[in-house]
Design an enzyme around this catalytic site. Structure first.
Site, PDB file in Angstrom:
ATOM      1  N   HIS A  83       0.856  -1.202   0.000  1.00 17.46           N
ATOM      2  CA  HIS A  83       0.000   0.000   0.000  1.00 17.46           C
ATOM      3  C   HIS A  83       0.880   1.235   0.000  1.00 17.46           C
ATOM      4  CE1 HIS A  83       0.184   1.183   4.378  1.00 17.46           C
ATOM      5  NE2 HIS A  83       0.403  -0.095   4.564  1.00 17.46           N
ATOM      6  N   HIS A 126       3.391   4.003  12.724  1.00 19.71           N
ATOM      7  CA  HIS A 126       2.306   4.999  12.665  1.00 19.71           C
ATOM      8  C   HIS A 126       2.651   6.318  13.358  1.00 19.71           C
ATOM      9  CE1 HIS A 126      -1.352   2.270  11.461  1.00 19.71           C
ATOM     10  NE2 HIS A 126      -0.388   2.273  10.575  1.00 19.71           N
ATOM     11  N   ASP A 169       4.397  -5.338   3.400  1.00 18.97           N
ATOM     12  CA  ASP A 169       3.974  -4.215   4.235  1.00 18.97           C
ATOM     13  C   ASP A 169       4.915  -4.128   5.437  1.00 18.97           C
ATOM     14  OD1 ASP A 169       2.597  -2.174   5.451  1.00 18.97           O
ATOM     15  OD2 ASP A 169       0.674  -3.221   5.569  1.00 18.97           O
ATOM     16  N   ASP A 193       6.109   2.017   6.611  1.00 16.92           N
ATOM     17  CA  ASP A 193       4.687   1.663   6.439  1.00 16.92           C
ATOM     18  C   ASP A 193       4.014   2.631   5.478  1.00 16.92           C
ATOM     19  OD1 ASP A 193       2.182   0.609   6.717  1.00 16.92           O
ATOM     20  OD2 ASP A 193       1.868   1.297   8.766  1.00 16.92           O
ATOM     21  N   GLU A 241      -5.360   1.973   2.417  1.00 18.12           N
ATOM     22  CA  GLU A 241      -5.247   0.763   3.262  1.00 18.12           C
ATOM     23  C   GLU A 241      -5.485   1.134   4.713  1.00 18.12           C
ATOM     24  OE1 GLU A 241      -3.026  -2.155   5.840  1.00 18.12           O
ATOM     25  OE2 GLU A 241      -2.778   0.004   5.662  1.00 18.12           O
ATOM     26  N   GLU A 242      -4.929   2.283   5.092  1.00 18.04           N
ATOM     27  CA  GLU A 242      -4.947   2.680   6.497  1.00 18.04           C
ATOM     28  C   GLU A 242      -6.348   3.047   7.002  1.00 18.04           C
ATOM     29  OE1 GLU A 242      -2.489   2.195   8.325  1.00 18.04           O
ATOM     30  OE2 GLU A 242      -0.611   2.458   7.235  1.00 18.04           O
TER      31      GLU A 242
END
Ligand code: BES
Ligand code: ZN
Length: 449
Positions: free
Chosen positions: A250, A393, A323, A262, A294-295
């Site tokens: 992604h 994140h 990923d 990520d 995706e998130e």
């Protein structure tokens, strides 16, 4: 008649001190052609700023990816789709006329439309049509339990009978409601955990809780557009198997995070694999896909998988999802499948890994774009290092924390695995177990965090 392939696998265990016999004599051209600096440079470019889906940041990344594919001679297809962006509920409150020790502040990630409502509380069980038939819900706030039907259906059912709000008792503490469109429903919905919910229900039964004020102001749901980038490399060998293998990652990041690992790492690796595969003889189509949004709930991969024809689904032999494959600060490589079972993707991954750097385990996890493929019956696995890095994140997920050796290792493992499928000297993969004996590799119950 194709000759039996993968004889080189017998050498898988002949790793000798000072040299890898397999790498020196049996590795495919992929192994040595992968240039990790290319992957690193893609990540450096992509992680200059966040790529939150539906923003200019994502759009710029999509243009970059398309352009990189174009430089490699690919024509790409951009698939757009819409999804819902929510603002998290941080300050929502739900006040009751008598608190009686119940705390009902909704937790983060619980979503609802923005509205302040007030009304009498009515218990509606699971809010199935037959459970609320004939009930007067006009102007009422309902107390509904999870189970039986979806939350969306519960909301629709009570709205039809005039309810103005819902307190939703969720027995599943992991439920995050990321998939739904609850924020677009006309009434506010507040989720409470099972303990608080049952306590509230008990008080309601004693008729203590009658009036409820739900203050959910400041919440926002907006429809946004995101994109998948799809580059196809058709078979160039006759006969072709008619089969398709997918390599995915992604390209979006969470808001505020540069998303180097990520999933700039997976995206950069997809681009480099597209480069090295382009001039190989292949009896199988390869699709390189980077997914958007995706998130926010795997929206891109869902849109992609939904757009596939039945014939395409039947011809897809596997999806390799990359990923978070390059952090210095994460654990070791593992292949996660949605149901925790081995499949052709993990068999190939483990076998290639054993040849290159040592066997790798498999485990069970969703949480990425391999999930929709699994749901349509396509074997898929998530390649990721676990446990995840502390920068996950966060604004610290930057290029400084990227490890070239880790990137190279994953790219080689996935590249070799895919090459075993596309190499015309290997038979088609529908009966791959007839000729291909994977190495033994263990299941590992390894939590990602
Ligand atoms: N890369 C993560 C998934 C992940 C996290 C895999 C940790 C392995 C270990 C992915 O981008 C992500 O954050 N996914 C969401 C779920 C998705 C359905 C919104 C997550 O895990 O919260
Ligand atoms: Zn990710």
């Amino acid at each position: 008649m194709k000759k039996p392939a993968l004889l080189s696998l017998v050498l898988a265990s002949s790793l000798i001190a000072g040299g890898n016999v397999w790498a020196e004599s049996n590795a495919s051209p992929i192994f040595s052609e992968i240039n990790v600096d290319n992957i690193y440079n893609h990540i450096a470019h992509l992680s200059k700023s966040p790529r939150d889906a539906g923003t200019q940041g994502e759009y710029n990344a999509v243009q970059y990816i398309k352009n990189e594919f174009a430089k490699l001679g690919y024509t790409t297809r951009t698939q757009s789709f819409s999804f819902y962006k929510y603002r998290m509920i941080d300050n929502a409150t739900l006040s009751l006329d008598k608190q009686e020790g119940i705390s009902l502040a909704p937790r983060k990630k619980e979503r609802s439309s923005s509205k302040e409502v007030q009304g009498e509380l009515v218990y509606v069980k699971k809010a199935k049509k037959n459970q609320i038939a004939g009930m007067d819900l006009k102007g009422k706030i309902v107390l509904a339990e999870s189970g039986g039907i979806s939350l969306d259906e519960k909301i629709d059912n009570v709205v039809e009978q005039g309810a103005v709000g819902m307190i939703y008792i969720s027995t599943d503490s992991k439920e995050t409601l990321v998939d739904g469109e609850h924020a677009l429903k006309p009434i506010p919905v507040v989720r409470v955990g099972n303990n608080d919910g049952q306590a509230l229900l008990a008080q309601w039964k004693e008729k203590k809780q009658k009036q409820v004020v739900a203050n959910l102001e400041g919440l926002l749901a907006v429809r946004a557009t995101s994109y998948n980038v799809i580059a196809s490399l058709p078979a160039n060998h006759s006969p072709s198997t008619g089969e398709i293998v997918v390599i995915g990652a992604h390209h979006d990041s969470v808001a505020g995070s540069p998303g180097a690992n990520d999933d700039g790492s997976g995206t950069g690796t997809v681009l480099e694999l597209a480069r090295v595969m382009a001039n190989k003889t292949r009896d199988t189509e390869i699709r390189f896909v980077t997914f958007g949004a995706e998130e926010y709930g795997l929206y891109g991969s869902k849109a992609y998988v939904n757009s596939l024809s039945t014939s395409e689904v039947g011809r897809m032999v596997g999806e390799f999802q990359l990923d978070m494959v390059g952090s210095k600060n994460s654990g070791t490589l593992i292949m996660y499948t949605v149901d925790g079972s081995k499949n052709v993707v993990t068999d190939l991954g483990a076998t290639s890994a054993s040849q290159i750097s040592g066997v790798i385990p498999y485990g069970q996890l969703g949480r990425s774009d391999h999930v929709p493929f699994y749901q349509r019956g396509i074997p898929s696995a998530l390649f990721v290092h676990a446990p995840v890095e502390p920068e996950y994140h966060s604004p610290q997920d930057t290029i400084e924390n990227i490890s070239k050796p880790k990137l190279l290792n994953v790219a080689q493992i996935v590249g070799e695995s895919v090459y075993k499928i596309i190499d015309p000297s290997t038979p088609s993969f529908d009966n791959y177990r007839d000729f291909f004996t994977p190495v033994d590799y263990p299941f590992e119950n390894r939590p990602p965090q």
